[in-house]
Motif scaffolding. Structure first.
Motif, PDB file in Angstrom:
ATOM      1  N   THR A  44       1.001  -1.108   0.068  1.00 38.73           N
ATOM      2  CA  THR A  44      -0.059   0.021  -0.024  1.00 38.73           C
ATOM      3  C   THR A  44       0.870   1.301  -0.025  1.00 38.73           C
ATOM      4  O   THR A  44       0.425   2.166  -0.606  1.00 38.73           O
ATOM      5  CB  THR A  44      -1.105   0.044   1.237  1.00 38.73           C
ATOM      6  OG1 THR A  44      -1.834  -1.067   1.314  1.00 38.73           O
ATOM      7  CG2 THR A  44      -1.859   1.173   1.249  1.00 38.73           C
TER       8      THR A  44
ATOM      9  N   LEU B  16      -7.069   4.376  -0.687  1.00 38.33           N
ATOM     10  CA  LEU B  16      -5.721   3.284  -0.405  1.00 38.33           C
ATOM     11  C   LEU B  16      -5.972   2.766   1.237  1.00 38.33           C
ATOM     12  O   LEU B  16      -5.738   1.549   1.264  1.00 38.33           O
ATOM     13  CB  LEU B  16      -4.325   3.942  -0.878  1.00 38.33           C
ATOM     14  CG  LEU B  16      -4.161   4.135  -2.152  1.00 38.33           C
ATOM     15  CD1 LEU B  16      -2.987   4.737  -2.359  1.00 38.33           C
ATOM     16  CD2 LEU B  16      -4.370   2.911  -2.966  1.00 38.33           C
TER      17      LEU B  16
ATOM     18  N   SER C 284      -8.822   2.509   2.758  1.00 36.01           N
ATOM     19  CA  SER C 284     -10.024   1.548   2.941  1.00 36.01           C
ATOM     20  C   SER C 284      -9.650   0.342   2.217  1.00 36.01           C
ATOM     21  O   SER C 284      -9.896  -0.640   2.684  1.00 36.01           O
ATOM     22  CB  SER C 284     -11.137   2.271   2.141  1.00 36.01           C
ATOM     23  OG  SER C 284     -10.861   2.403   0.708  1.00 36.01           O
ATOM     24  N   LEU C 285      -8.850   0.375   1.284  1.00 35.60           N
ATOM     25  CA  LEU C 285      -8.346  -0.870   0.527  1.00 35.60           C
ATOM     26  C   LEU C 285      -7.530  -1.726   1.615  1.00 35.60           C
ATOM     27  O   LEU C 285      -7.700  -2.838   1.638  1.00 35.60           O
ATOM     28  CB  LEU C 285      -7.804  -0.632  -0.655  1.00 35.60           C
ATOM     29  CG  LEU C 285      -6.893  -1.818  -1.456  1.00 35.60           C
ATOM     30  CD1 LEU C 285      -8.055  -2.823  -1.614  1.00 35.60           C
ATOM     31  CD2 LEU C 285      -5.979  -1.634  -2.506  1.00 35.60           C
ATOM     32  N   TRP C 286      -6.471  -1.127   2.323  1.00 33.49           N
ATOM     33  CA  TRP C 286      -5.726  -1.869   3.209  1.00 33.49           C
ATOM     34  C   TRP C 286      -6.345  -2.437   4.454  1.00 33.49           C
ATOM     35  O   TRP C 286      -6.178  -3.475   4.540  1.00 33.49           O
ATOM     36  CB  TRP C 286      -4.452  -0.774   3.541  1.00 33.49           C
ATOM     37  CG  TRP C 286      -3.787  -1.398   4.665  1.00 33.49           C
ATOM     38  CD1 TRP C 286      -2.672  -2.194   4.441  1.00 33.49           C
ATOM     39  CD2 TRP C 286      -3.664  -1.275   6.097  1.00 33.49           C
ATOM     40  NE1 TRP C 286      -2.192  -2.905   5.588  1.00 33.49           N
ATOM     41  CE2 TRP C 286      -3.015  -2.000   6.811  1.00 33.49           C
ATOM     42  CE3 TRP C 286      -4.524  -0.533   7.014  1.00 33.49           C
ATOM     43  CZ2 TRP C 286      -2.526  -2.224   8.221  1.00 33.49           C
ATOM     44  CZ3 TRP C 286      -4.562  -0.176   8.324  1.00 33.49           C
ATOM     45  CH2 TRP C 286      -3.442  -1.350   8.730  1.00 33.49           C
TER      46      TRP C 286
ATOM     47  N   LEU D 146      -8.160  -5.383   3.128  1.00 33.49           N
ATOM     48  CA  LEU D 146      -7.234  -6.663   2.931  1.00 33.49           C
ATOM     49  C   LEU D 146      -7.143  -7.173   4.237  1.00 33.49           C
ATOM     50  O   LEU D 146      -7.000  -8.446   4.362  1.00 33.49           O
ATOM     51  CB  LEU D 146      -6.192  -6.242   2.311  1.00 33.49           C
ATOM     52  CG  LEU D 146      -6.082  -5.669   0.627  1.00 33.49           C
ATOM     53  CD1 LEU D 146      -4.832  -5.146   0.325  1.00 33.49           C
ATOM     54  CD2 LEU D 146      -6.258  -7.077  -0.195  1.00 33.49           C
TER      55      LEU D 146
ATOM     56  N   GLY E  99     -12.991   2.078 -10.768  1.00 33.43           N
ATOM     57  CA  GLY E  99     -11.649   2.316 -10.365  1.00 33.43           C
ATOM     58  C   GLY E  99     -10.666   2.367 -11.231  1.00 33.43           C
ATOM     59  O   GLY E  99      -9.680   3.340 -11.218  1.00 33.43           O
TER      60      GLY E  99
ATOM     61  N   ILE F 173      -4.001  -2.714  -9.319  1.00 35.41           N
ATOM     62  CA  ILE F 173      -5.151  -2.607  -8.034  1.00 35.41           C
ATOM     63  C   ILE F 173      -6.129  -1.813  -8.267  1.00 35.41           C
ATOM     64  O   ILE F 173      -7.003  -1.583  -7.547  1.00 35.41           O
ATOM     65  CB  ILE F 173      -4.504  -2.538  -6.874  1.00 35.41           C
ATOM     66  CG1 ILE F 173      -3.962  -1.171  -6.690  1.00 35.41           C
ATOM     67  CG2 ILE F 173      -3.479  -3.396  -6.428  1.00 35.41           C
ATOM     68  CD1 ILE F 173      -3.495  -0.995  -4.942  1.00 35.41           C
TER      69      ILE F 173
ATOM     70  N   VAL G 143      -9.662  -3.199  -7.838  1.00 34.96           N
ATOM     71  CA  VAL G 143      -9.873  -3.552  -6.535  1.00 34.96           C
ATOM     72  C   VAL G 143     -10.106  -2.282  -5.296  1.00 34.96           C
ATOM     73  O   VAL G 143     -10.845  -2.673  -4.407  1.00 34.96           O
ATOM     74  CB  VAL G 143      -8.441  -4.425  -5.913  1.00 34.96           C
ATOM     75  CG1 VAL G 143      -8.922  -5.307  -4.740  1.00 34.96           C
ATOM     76  CG2 VAL G 143      -8.223  -5.596  -7.101  1.00 34.96           C
ATOM     77  N   ILE G 144      -9.470  -1.173  -5.496  1.00 36.21           N
ATOM     78  CA  ILE G 144      -9.598  -0.158  -4.642  1.00 36.21           C
ATOM     79  C   ILE G 144     -11.177  -0.014  -4.124  1.00 36.21           C
ATOM     80  O   ILE G 144     -11.490   0.248  -2.774  1.00 36.21           O
ATOM     81  CB  ILE G 144      -8.785   1.023  -5.156  1.00 36.21           C
ATOM     82  CG1 ILE G 144      -7.357   0.685  -5.212  1.00 36.21           C
ATOM     83  CG2 ILE G 144      -9.105   2.084  -4.170  1.00 36.21           C
ATOM     84  CD1 ILE G 144      -6.576   1.946  -5.959  1.00 36.21           C
TER      85      ILE G 144
ATOM     86  N   LEU H 256     -13.495  -4.126  -3.278  1.00 35.03           N
ATOM     87  CA  LEU H 256     -13.181  -4.889  -2.124  1.00 35.03           C
ATOM     88  C   LEU H 256     -13.740  -4.240  -0.744  1.00 35.03           C
ATOM     89  O   LEU H 256     -14.603  -4.813   0.074  1.00 35.03           O
ATOM     90  CB  LEU H 256     -11.648  -5.083  -2.030  1.00 35.03           C
ATOM     91  CG  LEU H 256     -11.372  -5.970  -0.636  1.00 35.03           C
ATOM     92  CD1 LEU H 256     -12.168  -7.491  -0.922  1.00 35.03           C
ATOM     93  CD2 LEU H 256      -9.806  -6.250  -0.531  1.00 35.03           C
ATOM     94  N   PRO H 257     -13.631  -2.900  -0.567  1.00 44.43           N
ATOM     95  CA  PRO H 257     -14.208  -2.211   0.518  1.00 44.43           C
ATOM     96  C   PRO H 257     -15.628  -2.414   0.703  1.00 44.43           C
ATOM     97  O   PRO H 257     -16.373  -2.817   1.493  1.00 44.43           O
ATOM     98  CB  PRO H 257     -13.536  -0.800   0.789  1.00 44.43           C
ATOM     99  CG  PRO H 257     -12.242  -1.220  -0.120  1.00 44.43           C
ATOM    100  CD  PRO H 257     -12.585  -2.022  -1.138  1.00 44.43           C
TER     101      PRO H 257
END
Length: 272
Positions: free
Chosen positions: A36, A122, A124-126, A129, A218, A248, A251-252, A255-256
């Motif tokens: 990240t 980023l 929220s993505l972390w 994950l 995204g 990614i 995915v950003i 995923l959240p």
């Protein structure tokens, strides 16, 4: 280029899948934080931060994430609650603001605002994950696989059949035919999951369609910032793919928001 792209993707999968299922949660959190931070450095370039500003951005991001990991080790449920709050804010950003932003072709060159956007997206993505790995690694793998399948299908369908531009002023290479190809491939993936006796199969197809559409948003959002920065790729770390952000970007948002939707769905089910 295609061969390099495929080899890089296979190498990423060979590293990602064992890490997802066998690494300790805390080690996974730190590993995802390293990736990240690499994405943060690319974002800093896109929004025009200088060297000192980038260092401050990365250092402050590291401090915030370190505190979050410490909180997670003490009380994961509290960490998850805070993560859901961040996911909800990110969902509002993606569902309400981004469509208007893309449609109107807005340009934001305010570094403070863009720094905040980077933290939200980023960050929220972390957190997603970290949460997904703890709650259900298979869920994380399915969502990321959906994005990668959609991305690959859109690439090939667009190359073969693409005639109608999706957003020519933002990303001239993307077409509506590519989007349809992505949805078709995701539908086949959903069918495979349903045939594997998945739990509550009726939500799989619409759920994966939502993930695929969020992935398109995204991709377009990152493409818009790359276009404003007048660069083709966010970085050169991944041969055939560009930078971390290029890999990614779908995915950003996906995923959240997927985790938030699943939480709300199960909460409502429990209340009924």
């Amino acid at each position: 280029m295609l061969k390099t792209r495929i080899l890089t993707a296979l190498a990423l999968l060979a590293c990602f899948i064992p890490a997802l299922f066998y690494l300790d949660d805390v080690i996974w959190s730190w590993l995802m934080l390293v990736l990240t931070l690499l994405a943060f450095s690319e974002w800093a370039q896109l929004i025009g931060l200088n060297v000192n500003q980038t260092r401050l951005y990365l250092f402050s991001s590291l401090i915030l994430a370190s505190f979050a990991i410490w909180q997670m080790t003490l009380n994961f449920h509290l960490f998850f609650f805070h993560a859901l709050t961040v996911f909800a804010v990110a969902a509002l950003f993606w569902v309400v603001l981004v469509p208007i932003w893309l449609a109107k072709g807005l340009v934001c060159r305010n570094k403070i605002i863009n720094v905040g956007i980077g933290w939200l997206l980023l960050g929220s993505l972390w957190m997603a994950l970290v949460c997904a790995k703890r709650v259900d690694p298979w869920l994380l793998l399915i969502i990321i696989s959906t994005i990668w399948i959609a991305d690959s299908a859109a690439y090939f369908a667009g190359k073969r059949f693409g005639k109608h531009k999706l957003a020519p002023s933002i990303s001239p290479g993307k077409t509506w035919e590519g989007v349809l190809g992505a949805l078709a491939a995701v539908s086949l993936f959903a069918l495979l999951l349903i045939l594997s006796n998945a739990h509550q199969p009726w939500i799989i197809l619409p759920g994966l369609w939502v993930v695929a559409v969020l992935g398109v948003y995204g991709d377009l959002f990152e493409s818009m910032f790359k276009r404003q920065a007048n660069i083709k790729d966010s970085g050169q770390l991944l041969p055939g793919h560009g930078g971390i952000l290029d890999r990614i970007d779908g995915v950003i948002p996906a995923l959240p928001i997927a985790i938030l939707m699943l939480y709300i769905y199960h909460y409502v089910q429990a209340m009924v």
